[in-house]
Design a protein around this motif. Structure first.
Motif, PDB file in Angstrom:
ATOM      1  N   ARG A 143       0.837  -1.206   0.000  1.00  0.00           N
ATOM      2  CA  ARG A 143       0.000   0.000   0.000  1.00  0.00           C
ATOM      3  C   ARG A 143       0.872   1.257   0.000  1.00  0.00           C
ATOM      4  O   ARG A 143       0.567   2.238  -0.678  1.00  0.00           O
ATOM      5  N   HIS A 150      -4.940  -4.782  -1.928  1.00  0.00           N
ATOM      6  CA  HIS A 150      -4.416  -3.583  -1.270  1.00  0.00           C
ATOM      7  C   HIS A 150      -4.943  -2.299  -1.922  1.00  0.00           C
ATOM      8  O   HIS A 150      -5.224  -1.323  -1.226  1.00  0.00           O
ATOM      9  N   LEU A 178      -7.119   0.854  -0.135  1.00  0.00           N
ATOM     10  CA  LEU A 178      -6.800   2.281  -0.257  1.00  0.00           C
ATOM     11  C   LEU A 178      -7.964   3.047  -0.879  1.00  0.00           C
ATOM     12  O   LEU A 178      -8.251   4.186  -0.505  1.00  0.00           O
TER      13      LEU A 178
END
Lengths: 124, 202
Positions: free
Chosen positions: A39, A71, A75
Protein backbone atom coordinates in the motif's frame (compact mmCIF):
# COMPACT_ATOMS: atom_id res chain seq x y z
CA UNK A 1 -12.76 2.73 6.73
CA UNK A 2 -12.86 -0.10 9.22
CA UNK A 3 -9.12 -0.46 8.77
CA UNK A 4 -8.51 3.16 9.60
CA UNK A 5 -10.52 3.13 12.80
CA UNK A 6 -8.84 -0.12 13.76
CA UNK A 7 -5.48 1.47 12.97
CA UNK A 8 -6.29 4.49 15.07
CA UNK A 9 -7.44 2.32 17.96
CA UNK A 10 -4.39 0.08 17.81
CA UNK A 11 -2.15 3.10 17.39
CA UNK A 12 -3.43 4.60 20.60
CA UNK A 13 -3.14 1.47 22.66
CA UNK A 14 0.23 0.27 21.42
CA UNK A 15 3.08 2.72 21.09
CA UNK A 16 6.02 1.18 19.23
CA UNK A 17 8.43 2.73 21.72
CA UNK A 18 9.74 1.34 25.02
CA UNK A 19 8.05 3.00 27.98
CA UNK A 20 11.26 4.38 29.43
CA UNK A 21 12.36 5.90 26.14
CA UNK A 22 9.34 7.75 24.97
CA UNK A 23 10.90 11.12 25.68
CA UNK A 24 9.18 14.26 26.71
CA UNK A 25 7.03 14.67 23.61
CA UNK A 26 4.56 12.01 22.53
CA UNK A 27 5.50 10.54 19.18
CA UNK A 28 2.84 10.53 16.48
CA UNK A 29 1.27 7.21 15.51
CA UNK A 30 1.97 5.93 12.01
CA UNK A 31 -0.94 5.57 9.63
CA UNK A 32 -1.17 1.80 9.53
CA UNK A 33 -3.25 1.87 6.38
CA UNK A 34 -0.31 2.99 4.30
CA UNK A 35 2.34 1.47 6.55
CA UNK A 36 1.91 -1.89 4.80
CA UNK A 37 4.57 -2.28 2.09
CA UNK A 38 2.43 -2.74 -1.04
CA UNK A 39 0.00 0.00 0.00
CA UNK A 40 2.90 2.35 0.75
CA UNK A 41 4.30 1.49 -2.69
CA UNK A 42 1.01 2.26 -4.43
CA UNK A 43 0.64 5.62 -2.70
CA UNK A 44 4.31 6.57 -3.26
CA UNK A 45 4.20 5.60 -6.95
CA UNK A 46 1.01 7.58 -7.54
CA UNK A 47 2.47 10.57 -5.71
CA UNK A 48 5.30 10.63 -8.27
CA UNK A 49 3.24 9.88 -11.35
CA UNK A 50 -0.42 9.55 -12.12
CA UNK A 51 -2.44 8.03 -13.50
CA UNK A 52 -0.84 4.61 -13.39
CA UNK A 53 -2.60 1.55 -14.70
CA UNK A 54 -3.05 -1.67 -12.78
CA UNK A 55 -0.44 -3.30 -15.04
CA UNK A 56 2.06 -0.46 -14.47
CA UNK A 57 1.69 -0.71 -10.69
CA UNK A 58 1.96 -4.47 -10.80
CA UNK A 59 5.21 -4.23 -12.74
CA UNK A 60 6.58 -1.41 -10.62
CA UNK A 61 5.88 -3.07 -7.28
CA UNK A 62 6.47 -6.63 -8.50
CA UNK A 63 3.18 -7.66 -6.96
CA UNK A 64 0.75 -10.39 -7.95
CA UNK A 65 -2.68 -9.54 -9.38
CA UNK A 66 -4.49 -10.70 -6.26
CA UNK A 67 -2.20 -8.95 -3.82
CA UNK A 68 -2.26 -5.65 -5.67
CA UNK A 69 -5.99 -5.80 -6.16
CA UNK A 70 -6.68 -6.41 -2.43
CA UNK A 71 -4.42 -3.58 -1.27
CA UNK A 72 -5.63 -1.15 -3.93
CA UNK A 73 -9.21 -1.83 -2.86
CA UNK A 74 -8.35 -1.03 0.78
CA UNK A 75 -6.80 2.28 -0.26
CA UNK A 76 -9.76 3.03 -2.48
CA UNK A 77 -12.22 2.28 0.33
CA UNK A 78 -10.28 4.65 2.59
CA UNK A 79 -10.51 7.37 -0.07
CA UNK A 80 -6.75 7.52 -0.54
CA UNK A 81 -6.80 6.55 -4.21
CA UNK A 82 -9.41 6.77 -6.96
CA UNK A 83 -9.89 4.04 -9.53
CA UNK A 84 -11.22 4.57 -13.04
CA UNK A 85 -12.17 1.65 -15.25
CA UNK A 86 -12.56 2.21 -18.95
CA UNK A 87 -12.23 0.45 -22.27
CA UNK A 88 -9.68 1.12 -24.97
CA UNK A 89 -11.37 -0.55 -27.89
CA UNK A 90 -12.26 -3.88 -26.38
CA UNK A 91 -9.46 -3.95 -23.84
CA UNK A 92 -10.42 -3.01 -20.26
CA UNK A 93 -8.03 -0.60 -18.56
CA UNK A 94 -7.95 0.21 -14.85
CA UNK A 95 -6.22 3.43 -13.83
CA UNK A 96 -5.45 4.77 -10.39
CA UNK A 97 -4.99 8.32 -9.15
CA UNK A 98 -3.99 9.62 -5.75
CA UNK A 99 -6.69 11.70 -4.04
CA UNK A 100 -6.01 14.82 -1.98
CA UNK A 101 -6.66 12.70 1.10
CA UNK A 102 -4.11 10.12 -0.01
CA UNK A 103 -1.49 12.80 -0.74
CA UNK A 104 -2.07 14.34 2.68
CA UNK A 105 -1.80 10.90 4.30
CA UNK A 106 1.56 10.27 2.61
CA UNK A 107 2.86 13.70 3.64
CA UNK A 108 1.74 13.02 7.22
CA UNK A 109 3.32 9.56 7.14
CA UNK A 110 6.64 11.01 5.94
CA UNK A 111 6.56 13.64 8.71
CA UNK A 112 5.92 10.89 11.24
CA UNK A 113 8.89 8.88 9.96
CA UNK A 114 11.02 11.98 10.09
CA UNK A 115 9.92 12.66 13.68
CA UNK A 116 10.65 9.06 14.58
CA UNK A 117 14.18 9.27 13.16
CA UNK A 118 14.85 12.55 14.97
CA UNK A 119 13.51 11.12 18.22
CA UNK A 120 15.61 7.96 17.89
CA UNK A 121 18.75 10.01 17.20
CA UNK A 122 18.18 11.90 20.44
CA UNK A 123 17.37 8.73 22.39
CA UNK A 124 20.26 6.56 21.22
CA UNK B 1 24.97 -20.14 31.12
CA UNK B 2 21.38 -18.99 30.74
CA UNK B 3 20.77 -15.89 28.62
CA UNK B 4 18.76 -13.02 30.06
CA UNK B 5 15.29 -12.82 28.54
CA UNK B 6 15.22 -10.62 25.43
CA UNK B 7 12.97 -7.60 25.43
CA UNK B 8 10.37 -7.72 22.66
CA UNK B 9 10.12 -3.95 22.68
CA UNK B 10 11.91 -2.26 19.80
CA UNK B 11 14.97 -0.18 20.60
CA UNK B 12 15.36 3.38 19.24
CA UNK B 13 18.05 2.19 16.85
CA UNK B 14 15.73 -0.49 15.44
CA UNK B 15 12.97 2.05 14.98
CA UNK B 16 15.36 4.48 13.37
CA UNK B 17 16.58 1.81 10.95
CA UNK B 18 13.02 0.81 10.09
CA UNK B 19 11.98 4.42 9.56
CA UNK B 20 15.01 5.12 7.38
CA UNK B 21 14.36 1.93 5.41
CA UNK B 22 10.74 3.03 4.85
CA UNK B 23 11.89 6.46 3.67
CA UNK B 24 14.34 4.76 1.27
CA UNK B 25 11.55 2.53 -0.02
CA UNK B 26 9.28 5.54 -0.64
CA UNK B 27 12.07 7.43 -2.39
CA UNK B 28 13.02 4.43 -4.54
CA UNK B 29 9.42 3.74 -5.53
CA UNK B 30 8.85 7.39 -6.40
CA UNK B 31 12.01 7.46 -8.49
CA UNK B 32 11.05 4.32 -10.38
CA UNK B 33 7.52 5.60 -10.90
CA UNK B 34 9.00 8.94 -11.94
CA UNK B 35 11.04 7.23 -14.65
CA UNK B 36 7.69 6.41 -16.20
CA UNK B 37 7.27 10.07 -16.90
CA UNK B 38 10.85 10.87 -17.86
CA UNK B 39 10.21 9.73 -21.42
CA UNK B 40 8.80 12.77 -23.21
CA UNK B 41 5.70 12.06 -25.30
CA UNK B 42 5.47 15.52 -26.86
CA UNK B 43 9.26 15.57 -27.28
CA UNK B 44 8.92 12.31 -29.23
CA UNK B 45 6.24 13.84 -31.43
CA UNK B 46 8.48 16.83 -32.16
CA UNK B 47 11.39 14.48 -32.94
CA UNK B 48 9.14 12.51 -35.29
CA UNK B 49 8.07 15.64 -37.16
CA UNK B 50 11.72 16.72 -37.51
CA UNK B 51 12.56 13.24 -38.86
CA UNK B 52 9.78 13.40 -41.46
CA UNK B 53 10.92 16.83 -42.67
CA UNK B 54 14.58 15.76 -42.56
CA UNK B 55 13.79 12.56 -44.43
CA UNK B 56 11.95 14.47 -47.15
CA UNK B 57 14.91 16.85 -47.52
CA UNK B 58 17.39 13.93 -47.51
CA UNK B 59 15.41 12.11 -50.22
CA UNK B 60 16.28 15.00 -52.57
CA UNK B 61 20.00 14.90 -51.76
CA UNK B 62 22.29 14.72 -54.83
CA UNK B 63 24.62 12.04 -53.41
CA UNK B 64 24.85 9.57 -50.49
CA UNK B 65 27.21 11.81 -48.51
CA UNK B 66 24.79 14.75 -48.70
CA UNK B 67 21.97 12.35 -47.80
CA UNK B 68 23.86 11.29 -44.66
CA UNK B 69 24.63 14.91 -43.77
CA UNK B 70 20.94 15.84 -44.03
CA UNK B 71 19.96 12.99 -41.73
CA UNK B 72 22.67 13.86 -39.20
CA UNK B 73 21.50 17.48 -39.15
CA UNK B 74 17.94 16.26 -38.54
CA UNK B 75 19.22 13.99 -35.75
CA UNK B 76 20.95 16.94 -34.07
CA UNK B 77 17.77 19.05 -34.19
CA UNK B 78 15.67 16.09 -33.00
CA UNK B 79 18.12 15.47 -30.14
CA UNK B 80 17.67 19.06 -28.96
CA UNK B 81 13.88 18.64 -29.08
CA UNK B 82 14.19 15.36 -27.16
CA UNK B 83 16.33 16.97 -24.42
CA UNK B 84 13.95 19.92 -24.17
CA UNK B 85 11.06 17.46 -23.91
CA UNK B 86 12.74 15.58 -21.05
CA UNK B 87 13.61 18.83 -19.26
CA UNK B 88 10.07 20.16 -19.66
CA UNK B 89 8.58 16.91 -18.40
CA UNK B 90 10.97 16.74 -15.44
CA UNK B 91 10.01 20.27 -14.44
CA UNK B 92 6.34 19.49 -14.87
CA UNK B 93 6.39 16.44 -12.58
CA UNK B 94 8.94 18.05 -10.25
CA UNK B 95 11.59 15.34 -10.57
CA UNK B 96 15.28 16.32 -10.56
CA UNK B 97 16.78 16.37 -14.05
CA UNK B 98 20.42 16.06 -13.04
CA UNK B 99 20.15 13.06 -10.74
CA UNK B 100 16.71 11.58 -11.24
CA UNK B 101 15.25 9.04 -13.65
CA UNK B 102 15.54 11.50 -16.52
CA UNK B 103 19.32 11.45 -16.21
CA UNK B 104 19.32 7.65 -15.95
CA UNK B 105 17.23 7.46 -19.13
CA UNK B 106 19.64 9.79 -20.97
CA UNK B 107 22.71 7.89 -19.76
CA UNK B 108 21.28 4.56 -20.87
CA UNK B 109 20.55 6.07 -24.27
CA UNK B 110 24.11 7.36 -24.54
CA UNK B 111 26.02 4.08 -24.96
CA UNK B 112 24.17 2.69 -28.04
CA UNK B 113 24.09 6.19 -29.55
CA UNK B 114 27.87 6.51 -29.12
CA UNK B 115 28.27 3.11 -30.80
CA UNK B 116 26.05 4.39 -33.62
CA UNK B 117 28.26 7.47 -34.05
CA UNK B 118 31.41 5.32 -34.35
CA UNK B 119 29.77 2.97 -36.86
CA UNK B 120 28.46 5.93 -38.88
CA UNK B 121 31.97 7.33 -39.29
CA UNK B 122 33.39 3.90 -40.15
CA UNK B 123 30.68 3.05 -42.70
CA UNK B 124 30.85 6.51 -44.29
CA UNK B 125 34.63 6.18 -44.67
CA UNK B 126 34.24 2.85 -46.44
CA UNK B 127 31.40 4.16 -48.59
CA UNK B 128 28.82 1.74 -47.16
CA UNK B 129 26.04 4.35 -46.91
CA UNK B 130 23.52 1.65 -47.77
CA UNK B 131 24.03 0.07 -44.32
CA UNK B 132 23.44 3.28 -42.38
CA UNK B 133 19.59 3.15 -42.16
CA UNK B 134 19.69 -0.36 -40.70
CA UNK B 135 22.48 0.49 -38.25
CA UNK B 136 20.82 3.73 -37.12
CA UNK B 137 17.41 2.13 -36.60
CA UNK B 138 18.88 -0.91 -34.87
CA UNK B 139 21.05 1.09 -32.46
CA UNK B 140 18.49 3.81 -31.76
CA UNK B 141 15.95 1.04 -31.14
CA UNK B 142 18.40 -0.62 -28.74
CA UNK B 143 18.91 2.70 -26.95
CA UNK B 144 15.16 3.25 -26.54
CA UNK B 145 14.51 -0.37 -25.50
CA UNK B 146 17.25 -0.36 -22.84
CA UNK B 147 16.70 3.24 -21.72
CA UNK B 148 13.00 2.55 -21.35
CA UNK B 149 13.38 -0.88 -19.75
CA UNK B 150 12.16 0.42 -16.38
CA UNK B 151 9.62 2.70 -17.97
CA UNK B 152 6.05 2.08 -19.07
CA UNK B 153 5.75 -0.87 -21.41
CA UNK B 154 5.10 1.27 -24.47
CA UNK B 155 8.67 2.67 -24.43
CA UNK B 156 10.56 -0.64 -24.79
CA UNK B 157 7.91 -1.71 -27.34
CA UNK B 158 8.83 1.35 -29.43
CA UNK B 159 12.48 0.33 -29.07
CA UNK B 160 11.79 -3.21 -30.28
CA UNK B 161 9.73 -1.93 -33.24
CA UNK B 162 12.63 0.32 -34.27
CA UNK B 163 15.05 -2.60 -33.94
CA UNK B 164 12.84 -4.76 -36.15
CA UNK B 165 12.72 -1.98 -38.75
CA UNK B 166 16.51 -1.88 -38.52
CA UNK B 167 16.70 -5.58 -39.30
CA UNK B 168 14.35 -5.09 -42.24
CA UNK B 169 16.46 -2.15 -43.47
CA UNK B 170 19.64 -4.24 -43.33
CA UNK B 171 18.01 -7.03 -45.36
CA UNK B 172 16.07 -4.83 -47.79
CA UNK B 173 17.36 -3.10 -50.95
CA UNK B 174 19.21 0.19 -50.36
CA UNK B 175 16.36 2.16 -51.94
CA UNK B 176 14.15 1.23 -48.96
CA UNK B 177 16.54 2.90 -46.53
CA UNK B 178 15.14 6.45 -46.57
CA UNK B 179 11.44 5.43 -46.38
CA UNK B 180 12.21 3.01 -43.54
CA UNK B 181 14.04 5.76 -41.63
CA UNK B 182 11.04 8.07 -42.12
CA UNK B 183 8.74 5.30 -40.96
CA UNK B 184 10.80 4.54 -37.86
CA UNK B 185 12.10 7.92 -36.74
CA UNK B 186 9.05 9.79 -38.03
CA UNK B 187 5.78 7.87 -38.04
CA UNK B 188 6.54 5.46 -35.18
CA UNK B 189 7.91 8.20 -32.93
CA UNK B 190 4.90 10.42 -33.56
CA UNK B 191 2.44 7.57 -32.92
CA UNK B 192 4.14 6.33 -29.75
CA UNK B 193 4.85 9.92 -28.62
CA UNK B 194 1.16 10.81 -28.82
CA UNK B 195 0.25 7.71 -26.83
CA UNK B 196 2.85 8.47 -24.14
CA UNK B 197 1.75 12.10 -23.97
CA UNK B 198 -1.91 11.12 -23.61
CA UNK B 199 -1.44 8.32 -21.10
CA UNK B 200 1.66 9.29 -19.15
CA UNK B 201 1.54 12.95 -18.40
CA UNK B 202 2.86 14.76 -21.47
Amino acid sequence: MADRSRAARSGQSKSPLPAGRRGPAKLPDLDRLIHERIRLGIVSALAANEPLSFADLKRLLEATDGNLSVHARKLEEAGYIACVKRFEGRVPRTEFRLTRMGRDALTRYLSHLDALVRWARKGS
Amino acid sequence: MPHPPRSTRPEPDDLKEKAIESIRFIRGTMERAGSFTAVPGWGGVAMGVVALIGGWIASRAPNPHAWMRDWLASAAVAFIFGCLGIAWKSLRVETPLIRGPALRFLLTLAAPLAAGAVLTVTLARTGRYDLLPGVWLLLYGTAVATGGASSVRIVPILGVCLMLLGVVALAAPASWGNPLLMLGFGVLQIGFGLTIARRHGG
